[in-house]
Every structure is written in C-alpha cells, then in structure tokens.
Write an enzyme that holds these catalytic residues in place. Sequence first.
Site, short mmCIF file in Angstrom:
data_model
loop_
_atom_site.label_atom_id
_atom_site.label_comp_id
_atom_site.label_asym_id
_atom_site.label_seq_id
_atom_site.Cartn_x
_atom_site.Cartn_y
_atom_site.Cartn_z
N ARG A 85 0.82 -1.23 0.00
CA ARG A 85 0.00 0.00 0.00
C ARG A 85 0.84 1.27 0.00
NH1 ARG A 85 -2.85 -2.94 3.76
NH2 ARG A 85 -4.69 -3.94 2.89
N LYS A 104 2.98 11.76 -11.33
CA LYS A 104 2.13 10.84 -12.12
C LYS A 104 2.95 9.61 -12.42
CE LYS A 104 -0.81 13.92 -14.86
NZ LYS A 104 -1.15 14.30 -16.24
N GLU A 160 10.09 18.55 -25.24
CA GLU A 160 9.42 18.98 -24.00
C GLU A 160 9.99 20.32 -23.50
OE1 GLU A 160 6.86 17.20 -23.35
OE2 GLU A 160 7.34 15.20 -24.17
N LYS A 197 8.31 22.82 -14.65
CA LYS A 197 7.29 21.78 -14.46
C LYS A 197 6.88 21.69 -12.99
CE LYS A 197 5.50 17.27 -15.21
NZ LYS A 197 5.59 15.92 -15.75
N GLU A 204 -4.33 18.27 -11.80
CA GLU A 204 -4.67 18.62 -13.18
C GLU A 204 -6.12 19.03 -13.37
OE1 GLU A 204 -2.70 16.24 -16.13
OE2 GLU A 204 -3.98 16.99 -17.72
N ARG A 254 -2.17 22.65 -14.84
CA ARG A 254 -1.33 21.53 -15.28
C ARG A 254 -1.67 21.06 -16.69
NH1 ARG A 254 0.71 16.33 -11.59
NH2 ARG A 254 2.14 15.53 -13.17
N ASN A 291 0.05 19.79 -21.56
CA ASN A 291 -0.36 18.97 -22.70
C ASN A 291 -0.16 19.69 -24.03
OD1 ASN A 291 -1.23 16.68 -21.25
ND2 ASN A 291 -3.07 17.80 -20.65
N HIS A 302 0.50 17.95 -27.27
CA HIS A 302 0.30 16.52 -27.04
C HIS A 302 -1.04 15.99 -27.56
CE1 HIS A 302 3.90 16.88 -24.67
NE2 HIS A 302 3.89 15.58 -24.38
N HIS A 347 -0.28 12.96 -29.65
CA HIS A 347 -0.66 11.57 -29.34
C HIS A 347 -1.44 10.93 -30.49
CE1 HIS A 347 -0.18 12.27 -24.76
NE2 HIS A 347 0.90 11.69 -25.27
N HIS A 382 8.11 9.95 -29.70
CA HIS A 382 7.25 10.85 -28.93
C HIS A 382 7.61 12.32 -29.18
CE1 HIS A 382 4.65 12.28 -25.76
NE2 HIS A 382 5.66 12.90 -25.20
N1 NAD Z 1 5.01 10.70 -15.37
C1 NAD Z 1 5.02 11.72 -16.18
O1 NAD Z 1 4.61 12.83 -15.82
C2 NAD Z 1 5.56 11.54 -17.55
C3 NAD Z 1 5.82 12.65 -18.36
C4 NAD Z 1 6.37 12.44 -19.61
C5 NAD Z 1 6.63 11.15 -20.05
N2 NAD Z 1 6.35 10.09 -19.25
C6 NAD Z 1 6.61 8.71 -19.70
O2 NAD Z 1 8.00 8.60 -19.96
C7 NAD Z 1 8.21 7.58 -20.92
C8 NAD Z 1 9.22 8.08 -21.92
O3 NAD Z 1 10.43 8.37 -21.24
P1 NAD Z 1 11.84 8.31 -21.97
O4 NAD Z 1 11.77 9.06 -23.23
O5 NAD Z 1 12.87 8.65 -20.97
O6 NAD Z 1 11.89 6.77 -22.43
P2 NAD Z 1 12.67 5.47 -21.93
O7 NAD Z 1 12.62 5.31 -20.49
O8 NAD Z 1 12.15 4.38 -22.78
O9 NAD Z 1 14.17 5.78 -22.36
C9 NAD Z 1 14.51 5.92 -23.73
C10 NAD Z 1 15.63 4.96 -24.12
O10 NAD Z 1 16.86 5.45 -23.62
C11 NAD Z 1 17.53 4.42 -22.89
N3 NAD Z 1 18.31 5.13 -21.88
C12 NAD Z 1 17.84 5.77 -20.79
N4 NAD Z 1 18.83 6.44 -20.18
C13 NAD Z 1 19.95 6.18 -20.88
C14 NAD Z 1 21.30 6.60 -20.74
N5 NAD Z 1 21.67 7.47 -19.80
N6 NAD Z 1 22.20 6.11 -21.62
C15 NAD Z 1 21.81 5.28 -22.62
N7 NAD Z 1 20.56 4.89 -22.82
C16 NAD Z 1 19.63 5.34 -21.96
C17 NAD Z 1 16.44 3.52 -22.41
O11 NAD Z 1 16.92 2.23 -22.15
C18 NAD Z 1 15.47 3.55 -23.59
O12 NAD Z 1 15.90 2.65 -24.56
C19 NAD Z 1 6.85 7.26 -21.51
O13 NAD Z 1 6.41 6.03 -21.00
C20 NAD Z 1 5.95 8.37 -21.01
O14 NAD Z 1 4.61 7.97 -20.82
C21 NAD Z 1 5.83 10.27 -18.02
ZN ZN Z 2 5.52 14.43 -23.76
#
Ligand code: NAD
Ligand code: ZN
Length: 336
Positions: free
Chosen positions: A108, A130, A172, A214, A224, A228, A232, A235, A239, A249
């Site tokens: 939990r 989030k 972003e 942010k 949100e 917040r 978007n 986006h 999306h 993305h």
């Molecule tokens: N929670 C939130 O508010 C929020 C906001 C934006 C995005 N997201 C989420 O984030 C995700 C996308 O994040 P991302 O773009 O970081 O993707 P990711 O975590 O898939 O990383 C991208 C790639 O880079 C590699 N990688 C990461 N760090 C590295 C490093 N230092 N050296 C070499 N390779 C590395 C990873 O293995 C992966 O292949 C999505 O799932 C999205 O929904 C969440």
């Molecule tokens: Zn985004």
Amino acid sequence: MQKKTFRFGSSSTDYYFAGGISHLKEIVDQKNAVIITDENVFAAHEKRFKNWNTIVLKAGEQYKIQSTVDVVIEQLIELGVDRKWTLIGIGGGVITDLTGYIASVFLRGIRFGFVPTTLLALVDASIGGKNGIDVGVYKNMVGTIRQPSFILHDLIFLNTLPEKEWRNGFAEIIKHACIKDAAMFDELESKDLNYYHRKKKEVCALIQRNALIKTKVVQEDELESGERRLLNFGHTLGHAVENQYQLMHGEAVAVGIGFAAKLSERILKFKNAERIDAVLSQYGLPCAATYDKDKVFAVLKGDRKKEKDFIHFILLERIGKGTIRPISLDDLYEYL
Ligand SMILES: NC(=O)c1ccc[n+]([C@@H]2O[C@H](COP(=O)([O-])OP(=O)(O)OC[C@H]3O[C@@H](n4cnc5c(N)ncnc54)[C@H](O)[C@@H]3O)[C@@H](O)[C@H]2O)c1
Ligand SMILES: [Zn+2]
C-alpha cells in the site's frame, strides 16, 4: 550535498540537482533499498550499481505493463522488502513511471525516489508524481499520483544517451518555453542541439530551469484541474499521430506544437508560429507531418480531454503564455 525541498499538496520532494549518484547512500540506507533500472542503462553504467540491490528490466515502452509490475513485486517479496525500504528508479520515463507505480501499490505504498537518466525524464517524467502503466493500446491508463521523496540528478548518464533521445527531450523543453518562459525561448532560438550537446554547464542550467518550470506548474495544480493541463501543449494532436505513424514521442509532440502554433494564429492572432517552426528544426524536430485527416480526427474524438462536442486545446496567446481554449470538434476537423 545541496538540497531543495518542494512542497506539493500532500507531500514534498527533495531535489538534489548537483547530486551525483555516489551520494545516493546519503539519502537512502543501501541495505534497505532496491534500484530498478533497464538493461541499457545498466549495461552502460554497471559500475555505478555496485553494492546495490538491483532489478534490471527489459528496456522499452512495451514493458511498461502490468506483467512487469508482477515480476518486480515477486522479486521484492523475495528480497524481503518491507515498509522501511526505498525503491529507486534509475532510468528514463519508463523506469520512473514503473518504479513510482510499483512503490505506490506495493504494501500500500513505500518510499521511492528517482535518478532520471534521459533528458526527457530529467525535465519532465520524473517530476509531478504521475506514474503508471499502459494497458493494451491505452497509454498510462492505470496509475496513481504520488510524489517521489527525492529526485537526484547525475548528468554523467547523459554521456551515453543516444542522439534521438536528446531530440525527444528537447521537444518537451521547447514546449515549456512556449507555454511558460519567453526568455528561455529566446535562448533556445539563439542556440541549437549541437551547442547543448557540447556544453555541460549550459545543459545543466537548462535542465534545472525546465525541472523548475514543471515543478511550479504541478505545485499549483497537482491533480490537473486547470494549470497543469498546459503541459499537454502539443500533445493532443501529438498523441493522435504518434502511434499511427511510428513517430518518436518528441517528433509527434513537435508536430503537435507546430499545429497548435498555427491554430493559435488563426484563433488568437498569435504571431510567432514561424519562429516556433524554426526552433523545432534547430533541435532536429519536425514541425509538420502528412497524415490521414480522418484517421487522426477519429483518435482526437476519443481523447480523454474531450467534452461533449468540443475539446480543450492548449494554444498560445504569445510565446511564453499558454492558454486553454475549448475548440469545437467541427472546427478542429476543418483546421486539420
Ligand atoms: N510521469 C510523467 O509525468 C511523464 C511525463 C512524460 C513522459 N512520461 C513517460 O515517460 C516515458 C518516456 O520516457 P523516456 O523518453 O525517458 O523513455 P525510456 O525510459 O524508454 O528511455 C529511452 C531509451 O533510452 C535508454 N536510456 C535511458 N537512459 C539512458 C542513458 N543514460 N544512456 C543510454 N541509454 C539510456 C532507455 O533504455 C530507452 O531505450 C513514456 O512512458 C511516457 O509515458 C511520463
Ligand atoms: Zn511528452
């Protein structure tokens, strides 16, 4: 180690901007902590994980799903993790989203923190609480809002970040500049991707500035209901084109930003869509794409931000000033 604490509605998060992963043991008790990371980050930085309990997951969005959560939880039970333990997500947004979610539901809720290793996770995904997983084609369908207890930056990880992930992060950053920070937009305009690639100090300052943008938005509206939603920007259309056209993305968001800027010109007499297109291209991002209007519209109609016959769209009054406007679905179809 310097620490800044930010309060959110129900909790607070310590930010260690100039932390360095070697300081992690000052924040958590190493014996009662588990790191969750992915195979790419682990392979490129193995020595940094020495002496830590570590769970290494397969990399990629396709693993941000319930079955991964189940596997991790089994391992946590095996390790004897109890409520005194801390989970640490070290990776990109997939890892931070998963770690935050697992830590929120396991027993939990146990303590968790992040060491974001992609530009996108540093400026966006690690911030705001989030977290969650995808279900089938539905992204982030299941999750919670729960703030990490700490976020630690160590930009040494960026040395191994692939070029395309830099572009994802800059989409972003440009988004933040458009909706909130005209001065930062000017700075981005006068530089390019190559510049930030080479300049450690400047990229570090840029990351902190974006993390704070942010953070401030989330502090004002954690759940949100208003402000917040500005995050978007780009986006909504982004999306809708992302999955259909196999765009990254960041590329999809860039297309969405380009579209929203042009829509802002038509609806709000915004004047700077061309400048935005130019900045996107300086960071290796597209500002438009050809797409099947009807297919994209079908997805937009199903958007979660939709109300009866209109959709809340984020537009720009000017650079640095985003605004939320209802746009009727009929109008939107015409503009596409
Ligand atoms: N929670 C939130 O508010 C929020 C906001 C934006 C995005 N997201 C989420 O984030 C995700 C996308 O994040 P991302 O773009 O970081 O993707 P990711 O975590 O898939 O990383 C991208 C790639 O880079 C590699 N990688 C990461 N760090 C590295 C490093 N230092 N050296 C070499 N390779 C590395 C990873 O293995 C992966 O292949 C999505 O799932 C999205 O929904 C969440
Ligand atoms: Zn985004």
